[in-house]
Enzyme design. Sequence first.
Site, short mmCIF file in Angstrom:
data_model
loop_
_atom_site.label_atom_id
_atom_site.label_comp_id
_atom_site.label_asym_id
_atom_site.label_seq_id
_atom_site.Cartn_x
_atom_site.Cartn_y
_atom_site.Cartn_z
N GLY A 166 0.81 -1.20 0.00
CA GLY A 166 0.00 0.00 0.00
C GLY A 166 0.85 1.25 0.00
O GLY A 166 1.96 1.28 -0.55
N SER A 167 0.36 2.31 0.64
CA SER A 167 1.07 3.60 0.67
C SER A 167 0.58 4.41 1.86
O SER A 167 -0.59 4.34 2.24
CB SER A 167 0.79 4.37 -0.63
OG SER A 167 1.20 5.72 -0.51
N SER A 168 1.48 5.20 2.43
CA SER A 168 1.09 6.07 3.54
C SER A 168 0.13 7.17 3.08
O SER A 168 -0.47 7.86 3.92
CB SER A 168 2.32 6.69 4.20
OG SER A 168 3.09 7.42 3.27
N CYS A 169 -0.04 7.34 1.76
CA CYS A 169 -1.05 8.27 1.24
C CYS A 169 -2.46 7.82 1.61
O CYS A 169 -3.42 8.61 1.49
CB CYS A 169 -0.94 8.38 -0.28
SG CYS A 169 0.59 9.12 -0.86
N TYR B 11 -4.75 8.40 -6.11
CA TYR B 11 -3.81 7.32 -5.80
C TYR B 11 -4.20 6.65 -4.48
O TYR B 11 -4.22 5.42 -4.37
CB TYR B 11 -2.41 7.90 -5.71
CG TYR B 11 -1.32 6.92 -5.37
CD1 TYR B 11 -0.87 6.01 -6.31
CD2 TYR B 11 -0.74 6.93 -4.11
CE1 TYR B 11 0.16 5.11 -6.00
CE2 TYR B 11 0.28 6.04 -3.80
CZ TYR B 11 0.73 5.14 -4.75
OH TYR B 11 1.73 4.25 -4.43
N LYS C 92 -5.33 2.67 -3.60
CA LYS C 92 -4.59 1.85 -2.65
C LYS C 92 -5.50 1.34 -1.53
O LYS C 92 -5.37 0.20 -1.07
CB LYS C 92 -3.41 2.64 -2.08
CG LYS C 92 -2.28 2.86 -3.07
CD LYS C 92 -1.63 1.55 -3.45
CE LYS C 92 -0.43 1.72 -4.34
NZ LYS C 92 0.22 0.43 -4.67
N PRO D 258 4.22 1.03 3.37
CA PRO D 258 5.52 1.68 3.57
C PRO D 258 5.38 3.19 3.64
O PRO D 258 4.46 3.79 3.07
CB PRO D 258 6.30 1.26 2.33
CG PRO D 258 5.26 1.06 1.27
CD PRO D 258 4.04 0.54 2.00
N HIS E 103 9.38 11.97 -6.33
CA HIS E 103 9.10 12.34 -4.96
C HIS E 103 10.18 13.29 -4.45
O HIS E 103 11.16 13.57 -5.13
CB HIS E 103 9.03 11.09 -4.09
CG HIS E 103 7.84 10.23 -4.35
ND1 HIS E 103 7.91 9.09 -5.11
CD2 HIS E 103 6.54 10.36 -3.98
CE1 HIS E 103 6.71 8.54 -5.20
NE2 HIS E 103 5.87 9.29 -4.52
N ARG F 65 8.48 14.75 6.61
CA ARG F 65 8.27 13.52 5.87
C ARG F 65 9.21 12.44 6.39
O ARG F 65 10.32 12.73 6.85
CB ARG F 65 8.51 13.72 4.37
CG ARG F 65 7.47 14.57 3.67
CD ARG F 65 6.12 13.89 3.61
NE ARG F 65 5.14 14.70 2.89
CZ ARG F 65 4.33 15.59 3.47
NH1 ARG F 65 4.43 15.82 4.77
NH2 ARG F 65 3.46 16.27 2.76
#
Length: 310
Positions: free
Chosen positions: A102-105, A132, A136, A160, A176, A206
């Site tokens: 997945g993504s921290s978004c 996005y 996810k 992550p 990024h 970040r």
Amino acid sequence: MRVLITGASGMVGQNLMRHPGLKRYDVLCPSRSQVNLLDYPQVEAYCREHKPELIIHAAGKVGGIQANMQFQSAFLLDNMDMGRNVVRAARQSGIRKLLNIGSSCMYPRHAANPLREEFILQGELEPTNEGYALAKIATARLCRYIHAEDASFCYKTVIPCNMYGPWDKFDPTHSHLLAAALYKIHRAKQEGVDEVTIWGDGTARREFMYAGDFADFLIYALAQFDNLPDMMNVGCGFDYTVNEYYRAVAEVVDYRGGFVHDLSKEVGMKQKLVDTSRLRSLGWTASTGLAEGIAQTYQWLMATKGEHFR
């Protein structure tokens, strides 16, 4: 064990493919010409023919804040279609284990930091990468639903934090933060430019993990798969400001110029630091420090793609 890795040509996939621990597995890493993840019949046919025992779904359309804002529909559709097709094909083909990346978004924009896994879907998403994030979240939820319906299908999601490293994208319009900083600061040094522009005031915080460390975690996760929770953050456990990242890159590149801030630009969430309690209880921690990771990335960049920066 036969392992199928989607997205083997991306940053996560490339670092994983070069990890020595992967030699213990029978690895499948089809190219886009071999199987188009946006085409469900192709994905299912590939899974039925090759019969992997576990899938690591690392494929995705990725980019920085500028690309996400400009192409929201593509980031939503492509990532949702890839996730849906891979997870559905795995279930239809009887593949019992799947590790979804997945993504921290996925976390709400106003959630308290550090971000705990249970915060997902508890608030409004960050608008600059909403498409996005929705894709996810949908894939992670599909994994959870399938496991709830039949516990023999162990489909799990790891989330992550932001990553950087070899095989990252270094074009500022798609990259990024750290990759963009490397590109801009290297170009400024080469061209004798006295100032580099930072989006916003540089105080946003970040968390970035070296991609080689995340590859190391994935190898660890393969061996510990049955002990993984259904959803788990993977991060360093600490963060830095944007200004601090730019200064760290300047130190590695040996850039002696200054920085100016463009306050008209979007900066996204003020902080994005994931909670690593579940990760620590599993017994794994990242090992590459920021300066070391930036130096290794810059060395790789100059050795393999330096001609694109001259």
